[in-house]
Design an enzyme around this catalytic site. Structure first.
Site, short mmCIF file in Angstrom:
data_model
loop_
_atom_site.label_atom_id
_atom_site.label_comp_id
_atom_site.label_asym_id
_atom_site.label_seq_id
_atom_site.Cartn_x
_atom_site.Cartn_y
_atom_site.Cartn_z
N HIS A 121 0.94 -1.18 0.09
CA HIS A 121 -0.04 0.02 -0.07
C HIS A 121 0.85 1.40 0.00
O HIS A 121 1.91 1.21 0.45
CB HIS A 121 -0.87 0.04 1.18
CG HIS A 121 -1.94 0.89 1.32
ND1 HIS A 121 -1.81 2.21 1.70
CD2 HIS A 121 -3.23 0.88 1.36
CE1 HIS A 121 -2.91 2.95 1.76
NE2 HIS A 121 -3.92 2.12 1.53
N ASP A 198 2.89 -4.37 8.05
CA ASP A 198 1.74 -3.61 7.87
C ASP A 198 0.40 -4.60 8.17
O ASP A 198 0.20 -5.37 6.89
CB ASP A 198 1.76 -2.99 6.55
CG ASP A 198 0.56 -2.34 6.05
OD1 ASP A 198 -0.55 -2.61 6.76
OD2 ASP A 198 0.41 -1.67 4.82
N GLN A 201 -4.58 -5.07 6.87
CA GLN A 201 -5.70 -6.25 6.34
C GLN A 201 -5.77 -7.52 6.92
O GLN A 201 -6.36 -8.55 6.37
CB GLN A 201 -5.73 -6.14 4.77
CG GLN A 201 -5.70 -5.06 3.71
CD GLN A 201 -7.13 -4.67 3.85
OE1 GLN A 201 -8.09 -5.35 4.12
NE2 GLN A 201 -7.38 -3.22 3.32
N LYS A 224 -10.75 -0.77 10.05
CA LYS A 224 -10.78 -1.96 9.39
C LYS A 224 -11.31 -3.01 10.11
O LYS A 224 -11.24 -4.25 9.63
CB LYS A 224 -9.31 -2.17 8.37
CG LYS A 224 -9.32 -1.06 7.44
CD LYS A 224 -8.00 -1.36 6.82
CE LYS A 224 -8.02 -0.07 5.45
NZ LYS A 224 -6.81 -0.08 4.86
N CYS A 362 -4.68 2.46 -3.84
CA CYS A 362 -3.51 2.76 -3.21
C CYS A 362 -2.23 1.75 -3.52
O CYS A 362 -1.47 1.92 -2.53
CB CYS A 362 -3.67 3.33 -1.55
SG CYS A 362 -4.88 4.28 -1.48
C1 LIG Z 1 -5.79 0.73 4.61
C2 LIG Z 1 -4.49 0.35 4.60
C3 LIG Z 1 -3.54 1.04 4.99
C4 LIG Z 1 -3.52 2.20 5.59
O1 LIG Z 1 -4.46 2.15 6.56
P1 LIG Z 1 -5.03 3.77 7.19
O2 LIG Z 1 -6.03 3.22 8.15
O3 LIG Z 1 -5.56 4.62 6.03
O4 LIG Z 1 -4.03 4.59 8.03
C5 LIG Z 1 -1.98 0.62 4.75
N1 LIG Z 1 -1.94 -0.71 4.29
C6 LIG Z 1 -2.54 -1.42 4.00
C7 LIG Z 1 -2.36 -2.93 3.66
C8 LIG Z 1 -4.16 -0.97 3.89
O5 LIG Z 1 -5.03 -1.95 3.60
#
Ligand SMILES: *Cc1c(COP(=O)(O)O)cnc(C)c1O
Length: 404
Positions: A121, A198, A201, A224, A362
């Site tokens: 992302h 990260d 998800q 999320k 993104c």
């Molecule tokens: C949504 C997402 C982000 C960013 O998250 P925010 O809540 O917008 O800061 C980063 N990495 C992944 C894989 C995402 O799906």
């Protein structure tokens, strides 16, 4: 037992109509809907508990502080972290990654290397580019194989004594690939590099155990995970967080301030400058409770079943092509239909009450990798059903008829 109708009843928004049709919400990768318990917790905070945390001696401040810290404890348990002060509250995944990138750049020098991957992302690309620019270090990228999994042979070759940090996502928000993060962490540690995951998800879909995983940093967003927006978590190992300088200066993060010298508070407060999103953090506990009551393993199993069903139904559409066909996948399906722009599909199915995402999600480097302008993306949550998949597939076929 896993009763999806009972789960759906807890989400008031699922009862609403969109364009006179029952809402079908398949944009969970962007943000999930919120159960009544989370909505109530936000509203209850402002009605009954509102005060600033960690400051006053008065009753409400004590109450707000206790509830704020109770969320920290809940998250520590939820991800099996060793200490609750290893849980830092941030604004979200983006903020968590920026916090680490900002601190890390002061530990780096010219010639040092950071490794990311081609499926990240933008939130896990841009902060590292900024970090490299300022510190003079170099960014390396693990390429993708055609099926949307990481080229691990290439990763092995990228790793060297210059590697200081590896930052990869647990699950790709575009391709659904579950990356082999355990292997990445082990190999990186062998050469002394730190690893940031990260987990935006993954956190509401896959069981997490920080002590088993041994990641140095793990980031996720409450919104999320059926929780409020504006709240995120940075998990970091105590000894490594202690080596990072503070991210922002201000109230809450200090021990003593004078014009000659300021000393910083200990973890986690060192990284929590200013008044946080108190109501959001308190309500985040309700969303974790919601997930824990269902059981993450049950959620994974249910969503995997739905993923398989939706994937096989999409493949029945003439001209459909999937992006991300790795063996290890979480509930995200990206696809295109021959001769049709993804945006046109999204616009038409929206008229039928269906929320799906179209575009680059993104992740522009992934679009470049496959040489496409974007994809149609269905991303699943625990309240989605097979019936909804059928409705969505029907709508896509209708859009296909209209557009060809
Ligand atoms: C949504 C997402 C982000 C960013 O998250 P925010 O809540 O917008 O800061 C980063 N990495 C992944 C894989 C995402 O799906």
């Amino acid at each position: 037992m896993f009763d999806v109708n009972k789960i759906r009843e807890q989400f008031p928004i699922l009862k609403r109509k969109v364009n006179d049709k029952d809402l079908v919400y398949f944009d969970n990768g962007a943000t999930t809907q919120k159960p009544q318990s989370v909505i109530d917790a936000v509203s209850n905070y402002y009605q009954e508990e509102n005060a600033n945390v960690h400051r006053g001696v008065h009753f409400l401040s004590g109450l707000a502080t206790d509830k704020f810290e109770a969320t920290r404890k809940t998250i520590q348990q939820f991800i099996s972290a060793k200490h609750n002060h290893e849980i830092i509250f941030t604004k979200g995944t983006t903020d968590s990654i920026n916090l680490v990138a900002n601190g890390f750049r002061s530990l780096l020098k010219k010639g040092d290397e950071i490794i990311i991957s081609e499926l990240e992302h933008h939130s896990n690309i841009v902060p590292w580019q900024m970090c490299c620019e300022i510190s003079g270090s170099t960014l390396k990228v693990i390429p993708l194989l055609d099926n949307g999994s990481l080229d691990m042979e290439n990763f092995n070759n990228l790793l060297s004594e210059n590697t200081k940090l590896v930052a990869v996502s647990h699950v790709s928000n575009t391709l659904g690939t579950i990356n082999p993060i355990k292997e990445i962490i082990e190999k990186s540690h062998l050469i002394g590099a730190k690893v940031l995951i990260d987990g935006a998800q993954a956190a509401s879909h896959i069981c997490l155990n920080m002590q088993e995983l041994d990641a140095d940093f793990y980031c996720f967003s409450a919104h999320k995970m059926y929780g409020p927006t504006g709240v995120g978590v940075l998990y970091g190992k105590e000894e490594i967080l202690n080596t990072l300088p503070p991210y922002q200066g201000g109230g809450e993060m200090i021990k003593e301030v004078s014009f000659e010298k300021t000393t910083y508070a200990s973890l986690p407060y060192k990284f929590e400058a200013g008044t946080p999103n108190i109501g959001g953090v308190i309500a985040f506990k309700s969303s974790i409770d919601f997930i824990r009551e269902l059981g993450v393993k049950n959620i994974t199993k249910y969503e995997d079943g739905l993923l398989q069903y939706a994937t096989s139904e999409i493949l029945k559409i003439e001209g459909a092509r999937l992006y991300g066909t790795s063996k290890n996948k979480s509930g995200i399906i990206s696809f295109n239909i021959k001769g049709i722009h993804p945006y046109d599909i999204g616009t038409i199915v929206d008229k039928m009450g269906i929320a799906i995402r179209t575009g680059h999600h993104c992740t522009q480097p992934i679009m470049k990798r496959y040489n496409i302008p974007g994809t149609v993306r269905i991303s699943l949550a625990v309240y989605n059903t097979k019936t909804e998949v059928d409705i969505c597939i029907g709508a896509i076929k209708k859009a296909q008829e209209m557009l060809s």
